[in-house]
Design a protein around this motif. Structure first.
Motif, PDB file in Angstrom:
ATOM      1  N   ALA A   1       0.773  -4.456 -10.252  1.00 51.97           N
ATOM      2  CA  ALA A   1      -0.537  -3.932 -10.639  1.00 51.97           C
ATOM      3  C   ALA A   1      -0.738  -2.675  -9.809  1.00 51.97           C
ATOM      4  O   ALA A   1      -1.000  -2.744  -8.604  1.00 51.97           O
ATOM      5  N   ALA A   2      -0.569  -1.516 -10.459  1.00 51.63           N
ATOM      6  CA  ALA A   2      -0.680  -0.232  -9.771  1.00 51.63           C
ATOM      7  C   ALA A   2      -2.154   0.122  -9.580  1.00 51.63           C
ATOM      8  O   ALA A   2      -3.005  -0.208 -10.413  1.00 51.63           O
TER       9      ALA A   2
ATOM     10  N   PRO B   1       0.793  -1.232   0.000  1.00 50.44           N
ATOM     11  CA  PRO B   1       0.000   0.000   0.000  1.00 50.44           C
ATOM     12  C   PRO B   1       0.827   1.283   0.000  1.00 50.44           C
ATOM     13  O   PRO B   1       0.391   2.293  -0.558  1.00 50.44           O
ATOM     14  N   GLU B   2       2.013   1.247   0.583  1.00 48.87           N
ATOM     15  CA  GLU B   2       2.842   2.452   0.580  1.00 48.87           C
ATOM     16  C   GLU B   2       3.334   2.815  -0.825  1.00 48.87           C
ATOM     17  O   GLU B   2       3.724   3.949  -1.087  1.00 48.87           O
ATOM     18  N   ALA B   3       3.290   1.848  -1.743  1.00 48.38           N
ATOM     19  CA  ALA B   3       3.661   2.082  -3.145  1.00 48.38           C
ATOM     20  C   ALA B   3       2.433   2.074  -4.064  1.00 48.38           C
ATOM     21  O   ALA B   3       2.571   2.196  -5.279  1.00 48.38           O
ATOM     22  N   ASP B   4       1.239   1.906  -3.490  1.00 49.34           N
ATOM     23  CA  ASP B   4      -0.016   1.858  -4.263  1.00 49.34           C
ATOM     24  C   ASP B   4       0.039   0.812  -5.363  1.00 49.34           C
ATOM     25  O   ASP B   4      -0.272   1.078  -6.534  1.00 49.34           O
ATOM     26  N   ARG B   5       0.408  -0.411  -4.982  1.00 49.59           N
ATOM     27  CA  ARG B   5       0.466  -1.474  -5.984  1.00 49.59           C
ATOM     28  C   ARG B   5       0.516  -2.850  -5.328  1.00 49.59           C
ATOM     29  O   ARG B   5       0.892  -2.997  -4.170  1.00 49.59           O
ATOM     30  N   TYR B   6       0.101  -3.824  -6.115  1.00 47.59           N
ATOM     31  CA  TYR B   6       0.319  -5.228  -5.783  1.00 47.59           C
ATOM     32  C   TYR B   6       1.572  -5.643  -6.529  1.00 47.59           C
ATOM     33  O   TYR B   6       1.782  -5.239  -7.673  1.00 47.59           O
ATOM     34  N   GLU B   7       2.398  -6.443  -5.891  1.00 51.84           N
ATOM     35  CA  GLU B   7       3.613  -6.939  -6.528  1.00 51.84           C
ATOM     36  C   GLU B   7       3.584  -8.457  -6.566  1.00 51.84           C
ATOM     37  O   GLU B   7       3.113  -9.097  -5.627  1.00 51.84           O
TER      38      GLU B   7
ATOM     39  N   THR C   1      -4.843   0.975 -12.418  1.00 48.71           N
ATOM     40  CA  THR C   1      -4.428   1.917 -13.454  1.00 48.71           C
ATOM     41  C   THR C   1      -3.395   1.358 -14.423  1.00 48.71           C
ATOM     42  O   THR C   1      -3.280   1.843 -15.549  1.00 48.71           O
ATOM     43  N   HIS C   2      -2.630   0.378 -13.994  1.00 46.58           N
ATOM     44  CA  HIS C   2      -1.536  -0.108 -14.851  1.00 46.58           C
ATOM     45  C   HIS C   2      -1.051  -1.459 -14.327  1.00 46.58           C
ATOM     46  O   HIS C   2      -0.940  -1.660 -13.125  1.00 46.58           O
TER      47      HIS C   2
END
Length: 97
Positions: A26-27, A9-15, A39-40
């Motif tokens: 997956a941003a 969550p601190e990077a606003d994405r799933y890795e 979004t991306h």
């Protein structure tokens, strides 16, 4: 070693990772507390892992479902994935359907 998917969550994405190596992401942007806007999505083309993007998106959507949230699939990959997997269509926010 099997890839694992984690919300960062601190990077606003799933890795999606194998060990410490990030193979894809997956941003997203959050809209309030109940909606996740994808979004991306991107994956490492050199990763020799079949269906990497699909594994990433499925796990991300399963996590969204587990938290009782909905999604807005602005990313074409996420939208296409949901279109091909209608069992996930109920996650799409009502105003996006």
């Amino acid at each position: 070693m099997e890839p694992t998917v984690h919300d960062v969550p601190e990077a606003d994405r799933y890795e999606i990772r194998v060990g410490d190596r990030v193979l894809g992401l997956a941003a997203y942007e959050r809209q309030g507390t109940s909606t996740v806007v994808f979004t991306h999505t991107e994956t490492d083309p050199s990763a020799d892992v079949p269906k990497l993007g699909s594994t990433l998106v499925r796990a991300a959507l399963d996590d969204v479902r587990a938290h009782g949230r909905s999604v807005v699939p602005r990313c074409s990959f996420v939208k296409g994935w949901i279109d091909r997997h209608p069992e996930y269509a109920d996650l799409v926010a009502a105003h996006e359907q």
